[in-house]
Design an enzyme around this catalytic site. Sequence first.
Site, PDB file in Angstrom:
ATOM      1  CB  CYS A 115      -0.991   0.083   1.397  1.00 16.33           C
ATOM      2  SG  CYS A 115      -0.243   0.147   2.787  1.00 16.33           S
ATOM      3  CB  CYS A 116       1.377   4.005   1.125  1.00 12.72           C
ATOM      4  SG  CYS A 116       1.791   5.668   1.244  1.00 12.72           S
ATOM      5  CB  ILE A 117       5.462   4.855  -1.401  1.00 15.40           C
ATOM      6  CG1 ILE A 117       6.518   5.486  -2.581  1.00 15.40           C
ATOM      7  CG2 ILE A 117       5.981   4.611  -0.294  1.00 15.40           C
ATOM      8  CD1 ILE A 117       6.058   6.142  -3.845  1.00 15.40           C
TER       9      ILE A 117
ATOM     10  CB  THR B  20      -4.891  -0.331  -1.283  1.00 13.89           C
ATOM     11  OG1 THR B  20      -5.882   0.786  -1.149  1.00 13.89           O
ATOM     12  CG2 THR B  20      -4.232  -0.110  -0.088  1.00 13.89           C
TER      13      THR B  20
END
Length: 281
Positions: free
Chosen positions: A192-194, A254
Amino acid sequence: MDLFVTCMMSSVAGQVVGGDSSDRQEYKLSPGAQPSDPNGRAPLHNKSAPTKPAPAIMAKRVAVILSGCGVYDGTEIHEASAVLVHLSRAGAKVQMFAPDADQMHVVNHCEGKPTEEKRNVLQESARIARGEVTDLAKLNVSDFDAAIIPGGFGVAKNLSDWAVKNKDCTIQPQLEKIIKMFHQAGKPLGMCCISPILAAKILPGCELTVGQDKECKMWPYAQTADAVKEMGCKHVNKDVEEAHVDVKNKLVTTCAFMCNAPFHKVFDGVGVMVQETLKLA
Protein backbone atom coordinates in the site's frame (compact mmCIF):
# COMPACT_ATOMS: atom_id res chain seq x y z
CA MET A 1 -57.36 -69.51 12.89
CA ASP A 2 -54.76 -72.14 13.86
CA LEU A 3 -53.39 -72.10 10.32
CA PHE A 4 -53.05 -68.26 10.39
CA VAL A 5 -51.09 -68.34 13.65
CA THR A 6 -48.86 -71.11 12.33
CA CYS A 7 -48.03 -69.10 9.17
CA MET A 8 -47.17 -65.99 11.17
CA MET A 9 -44.87 -67.90 13.50
CA SER A 10 -43.15 -69.59 10.58
CA SER A 11 -42.63 -66.22 8.84
CA VAL A 12 -40.87 -64.82 11.88
CA ALA A 13 -38.63 -67.87 11.93
CA GLY A 14 -37.62 -67.16 8.33
CA GLN A 15 -39.98 -69.54 6.46
CA VAL A 16 -43.34 -69.43 4.72
CA VAL A 17 -45.30 -72.62 5.28
CA GLY A 18 -47.72 -73.91 2.68
CA GLY A 19 -48.01 -77.04 0.55
CA ASP A 20 -45.34 -79.68 0.69
CA SER A 21 -41.65 -79.17 1.38
CA SER A 22 -40.83 -78.56 -2.29
CA ASP A 23 -43.01 -75.41 -2.29
CA ARG A 24 -41.30 -73.87 0.71
CA GLN A 25 -39.27 -70.67 0.17
CA GLU A 26 -36.76 -69.51 2.74
CA TYR A 27 -36.13 -65.83 3.55
CA LYS A 28 -32.92 -64.86 5.28
CA LEU A 29 -32.73 -61.79 7.46
CA SER A 30 -30.60 -58.92 6.21
CA PRO A 31 -27.57 -58.17 8.40
CA GLY A 32 -28.68 -56.03 11.30
CA ALA A 33 -32.41 -56.66 10.69
CA GLN A 34 -34.61 -57.23 13.71
CA PRO A 35 -36.82 -60.32 13.93
CA SER A 36 -39.79 -57.99 14.39
CA ASP A 37 -39.34 -56.81 10.78
CA PRO A 38 -41.33 -59.38 8.76
CA ASN A 39 -39.64 -58.31 5.51
CA GLY A 40 -36.12 -58.89 6.79
CA ARG A 41 -35.01 -55.29 6.11
CA ALA A 42 -32.25 -53.58 8.08
CA PRO A 43 -33.28 -50.52 10.13
CA LEU A 44 -32.72 -47.20 8.32
CA HIS A 45 -30.27 -45.87 10.89
CA ASN A 46 -27.85 -48.67 10.05
CA LYS A 47 -27.65 -47.39 6.48
CA SER A 48 -26.51 -43.91 7.49
CA ALA A 49 -22.90 -43.04 6.65
CA PRO A 50 -20.73 -42.06 9.62
CA THR A 51 -20.44 -38.30 10.09
CA LYS A 52 -16.99 -36.92 9.27
CA PRO A 53 -15.64 -33.98 11.29
CA ALA A 54 -15.30 -30.70 9.39
CA PRO A 55 -11.72 -30.06 8.25
CA ALA A 56 -9.82 -27.56 10.38
CA ILE A 57 -9.19 -24.17 8.77
CA MET A 58 -5.53 -23.25 9.05
CA ALA A 59 -4.71 -19.66 9.94
CA LYS A 60 -2.83 -17.80 7.21
CA ARG A 61 0.77 -16.98 8.08
CA VAL A 62 1.70 -13.47 7.02
CA ALA A 63 5.03 -11.66 7.08
CA VAL A 64 4.66 -7.90 7.56
CA ILE A 65 7.75 -5.98 6.45
CA LEU A 66 8.42 -2.62 8.10
CA SER A 67 10.84 0.19 7.24
CA GLY A 68 11.16 2.14 10.47
CA CYS A 69 8.66 4.20 12.43
CA GLY A 70 7.18 7.45 11.17
CA VAL A 71 5.81 8.63 7.85
CA TYR A 72 8.76 10.83 6.80
CA ASP A 73 11.62 8.41 7.46
CA GLY A 74 10.02 5.02 8.17
CA THR A 75 6.77 3.07 8.05
CA GLU A 76 3.53 5.05 7.99
CA ILE A 77 2.24 4.14 11.44
CA HIS A 78 -1.48 4.30 10.67
CA GLU A 79 -1.07 2.08 7.62
CA ALA A 80 0.91 -0.46 9.64
CA SER A 81 -1.71 -0.39 12.38
CA ALA A 82 -4.52 -0.85 9.84
CA VAL A 83 -2.72 -3.83 8.32
CA LEU A 84 -2.26 -5.44 11.74
CA VAL A 85 -5.86 -4.84 12.82
CA HIS A 86 -7.31 -6.33 9.66
CA LEU A 87 -4.95 -9.32 9.80
CA SER A 88 -5.87 -9.88 13.44
CA ARG A 89 -9.57 -9.73 12.63
CA ALA A 90 -9.04 -12.31 9.88
CA GLY A 91 -7.33 -14.67 12.32
CA ALA A 92 -3.96 -14.53 10.56
CA LYS A 93 -0.69 -15.36 12.28
CA VAL A 94 1.65 -12.40 11.87
CA GLN A 95 5.38 -11.97 12.21
CA MET A 96 7.00 -8.59 11.61
CA PHE A 97 10.37 -8.02 9.97
CA ALA A 98 12.68 -5.11 9.19
CA PRO A 99 16.26 -4.78 7.95
CA ASP A 100 18.93 -4.37 10.60
CA ALA A 101 20.48 -1.27 9.03
CA ASP A 102 20.76 2.46 9.53
CA GLN A 103 18.01 4.68 8.20
CA MET A 104 18.84 6.93 5.26
CA HIS A 105 18.31 9.81 7.68
CA VAL A 106 16.13 10.87 10.60
CA VAL A 107 13.43 13.48 10.09
CA ASN A 108 12.04 15.81 12.73
CA HIS A 109 8.35 15.10 12.22
CA CYS A 110 7.29 18.43 13.71
CA GLU A 111 9.32 20.42 11.20
CA GLY A 112 9.62 17.90 8.37
CA LYS A 113 13.38 18.47 8.27
CA PRO A 114 16.31 16.02 8.57
CA THR A 115 18.40 16.01 11.73
CA GLU A 116 21.94 14.84 12.46
CA GLU A 117 20.63 11.91 14.49
CA LYS A 118 21.26 8.28 13.48
CA ARG A 119 18.66 5.56 13.94
CA ASN A 120 18.39 1.86 13.11
CA VAL A 121 15.51 0.60 10.95
CA LEU A 122 15.02 -2.59 12.98
CA GLN A 123 15.06 -0.77 16.30
CA GLU A 124 12.63 1.87 15.07
CA SER A 125 10.30 -0.77 13.62
CA ALA A 126 10.19 -2.38 17.06
CA ARG A 127 8.17 0.64 18.21
CA ILE A 128 5.33 -0.40 15.90
CA ALA A 129 5.80 -4.12 16.55
CA ARG A 130 5.71 -3.62 20.34
CA GLY A 131 9.18 -5.11 20.46
CA GLU A 132 8.30 -8.25 18.49
CA VAL A 133 10.25 -7.68 15.27
CA THR A 134 12.79 -9.91 13.52
CA ASP A 135 15.76 -9.11 11.31
CA LEU A 136 14.66 -9.26 7.67
CA ALA A 137 17.67 -11.48 6.93
CA LYS A 138 15.97 -14.26 8.94
CA LEU A 139 12.73 -14.27 6.93
CA ASN A 140 12.15 -17.76 5.51
CA VAL A 141 9.61 -17.58 2.68
CA SER A 142 8.56 -21.21 3.18
CA ASP A 143 7.25 -20.29 6.64
CA PHE A 144 4.63 -17.88 5.27
CA ASP A 145 1.58 -17.84 3.02
CA ALA A 146 1.79 -14.14 2.13
CA ALA A 147 3.71 -10.93 2.74
CA ILE A 148 2.43 -7.38 3.21
CA ILE A 149 4.45 -4.16 3.07
CA PRO A 150 2.88 -0.96 4.46
CA GLY A 151 3.94 2.38 3.02
CA GLY A 152 5.67 5.46 4.37
CA PHE A 153 8.81 7.21 3.13
CA GLY A 154 10.86 4.45 4.75
CA VAL A 155 9.99 2.33 1.71
CA ALA A 156 11.53 4.97 -0.55
CA LYS A 157 14.50 5.65 1.75
CA ASN A 158 15.31 2.48 3.70
CA LEU A 159 13.89 -0.37 1.61
CA SER A 160 15.02 1.31 -1.61
CA ASP A 161 16.58 4.55 -2.82
CA TRP A 162 13.46 5.64 -4.72
CA ALA A 163 13.49 8.97 -2.84
CA VAL A 164 16.79 9.80 -4.56
CA LYS A 165 16.70 7.92 -7.87
CA ASN A 166 12.99 7.50 -8.58
CA LYS A 167 12.38 4.90 -11.32
CA ASP A 168 16.13 4.23 -11.56
CA CYS A 169 16.21 3.08 -7.95
CA THR A 170 17.64 -0.10 -6.50
CA ILE A 171 15.91 -2.25 -3.90
CA GLN A 172 17.43 -3.33 -0.58
CA PRO A 173 19.10 -6.65 -1.59
CA GLN A 174 17.50 -8.86 1.06
CA LEU A 175 14.06 -7.49 0.31
CA GLU A 176 14.49 -7.87 -3.44
CA LYS A 177 15.38 -11.53 -2.96
CA ILE A 178 12.40 -12.08 -0.64
CA ILE A 179 9.89 -10.47 -3.02
CA LYS A 180 11.20 -12.57 -5.90
CA MET A 181 10.96 -15.74 -3.81
CA PHE A 182 7.36 -15.03 -2.77
CA HIS A 183 6.48 -14.39 -6.40
CA GLN A 184 8.23 -17.52 -7.67
CA ALA A 185 6.46 -19.59 -5.00
CA GLY A 186 3.08 -18.26 -6.13
CA LYS A 187 2.48 -16.59 -2.77
CA PRO A 188 0.61 -13.27 -2.71
CA LEU A 189 2.09 -9.87 -1.94
CA GLY A 190 0.08 -6.98 -0.50
CA MET A 191 1.41 -3.43 -0.76
CA CYS A 192 0.00 0.00 0.00
CA CYS A 193 0.88 3.67 -0.41
CA ILE A 194 4.34 4.01 -2.01
CA SER A 195 5.37 0.37 -1.51
CA PRO A 196 3.91 -0.82 -4.87
CA ILE A 197 6.95 0.80 -6.52
CA LEU A 198 8.91 -2.17 -5.13
CA ALA A 199 6.79 -4.51 -7.24
CA ALA A 200 7.07 -2.21 -10.24
CA LYS A 201 10.85 -2.48 -10.04
CA ILE A 202 11.08 -6.21 -9.32
CA LEU A 203 8.10 -7.59 -11.28
CA PRO A 204 8.15 -5.94 -14.72
CA GLY A 205 4.79 -5.83 -16.44
CA CYS A 206 2.77 -6.22 -13.26
CA GLU A 207 -0.47 -4.32 -12.61
CA LEU A 208 -0.80 -2.05 -9.59
CA THR A 209 -2.31 1.11 -8.19
CA VAL A 210 -0.96 4.07 -6.28
CA GLY A 211 -4.33 5.81 -6.60
CA GLN A 212 -4.94 8.28 -9.43
CA ASP A 213 -2.67 9.51 -12.22
CA LYS A 214 -3.91 13.13 -12.31
CA GLU A 215 -2.31 15.37 -9.71
CA CYS A 216 -4.54 17.59 -7.58
CA LYS A 217 -4.99 18.56 -3.95
CA MET A 218 -6.55 15.19 -3.20
CA TRP A 219 -3.84 13.28 -5.09
CA PRO A 220 -0.52 15.11 -4.51
CA TYR A 221 1.66 12.12 -5.48
CA ALA A 222 -0.05 11.24 -8.76
CA GLN A 223 3.23 11.58 -10.67
CA THR A 224 4.22 8.24 -9.14
CA ALA A 225 1.71 6.60 -11.48
CA ASP A 226 3.58 8.05 -14.47
CA ALA A 227 6.86 6.63 -13.17
CA VAL A 228 5.23 3.22 -12.77
CA LYS A 229 4.10 3.34 -16.39
CA GLU A 230 7.60 4.31 -17.52
CA MET A 231 8.89 1.22 -15.72
CA GLY A 232 6.75 -0.94 -17.98
CA CYS A 233 3.94 -1.67 -15.55
CA LYS A 234 0.22 -1.08 -15.89
CA HIS A 235 -1.20 1.50 -13.50
CA VAL A 236 -4.88 1.14 -12.63
CA ASN A 237 -6.68 4.18 -11.21
CA LYS A 238 -8.45 3.33 -7.96
CA ASP A 239 -10.12 5.28 -5.19
CA VAL A 240 -8.73 5.25 -1.66
CA GLU A 241 -11.25 2.67 -0.45
CA GLU A 242 -10.43 0.26 -3.26
CA ALA A 243 -7.62 -2.14 -4.08
CA HIS A 244 -6.38 -3.57 -7.35
CA VAL A 245 -5.77 -7.30 -7.69
CA ASP A 246 -3.24 -8.49 -10.26
CA VAL A 247 -4.35 -12.12 -10.33
CA LYS A 248 -1.54 -13.28 -12.60
CA ASN A 249 1.20 -11.96 -10.31
CA LYS A 250 -0.79 -12.39 -7.07
CA LEU A 251 -0.15 -8.74 -6.26
CA VAL A 252 -2.70 -6.66 -4.33
CA THR A 253 -2.22 -2.90 -4.00
CA THR A 254 -4.06 0.11 -2.57
CA CYS A 255 -3.13 3.78 -2.42
CA ALA A 256 -3.63 4.52 1.30
CA PHE A 257 -2.04 7.91 2.15
CA MET A 258 -1.03 8.59 -1.44
CA CYS A 259 -4.45 10.21 -1.19
CA ASN A 260 -5.29 13.09 1.16
CA ALA A 261 -8.22 11.14 2.56
CA PRO A 262 -9.76 10.81 6.01
CA PHE A 263 -8.18 8.19 8.26
CA HIS A 264 -11.20 5.89 8.19
CA LYS A 265 -11.18 5.71 4.39
CA VAL A 266 -7.49 4.81 4.36
CA PHE A 267 -8.21 2.18 7.02
CA ASP A 268 -11.01 0.70 4.92
CA GLY A 269 -8.90 0.64 1.76
CA VAL A 270 -6.09 -1.14 3.57
CA GLY A 271 -8.70 -3.61 4.81
CA VAL A 272 -9.72 -4.43 1.24
CA MET A 273 -6.06 -4.98 0.35
CA VAL A 274 -5.57 -7.32 3.31
CA GLN A 275 -8.73 -9.30 2.55
CA GLU A 276 -7.86 -9.74 -1.12
CA THR A 277 -4.30 -10.77 -0.26
CA LEU A 278 -5.56 -13.44 2.13
CA LYS A 279 -7.98 -14.75 -0.50
CA LEU A 280 -5.01 -15.46 -2.77
CA ALA A 281 -3.00 -17.17 -0.01
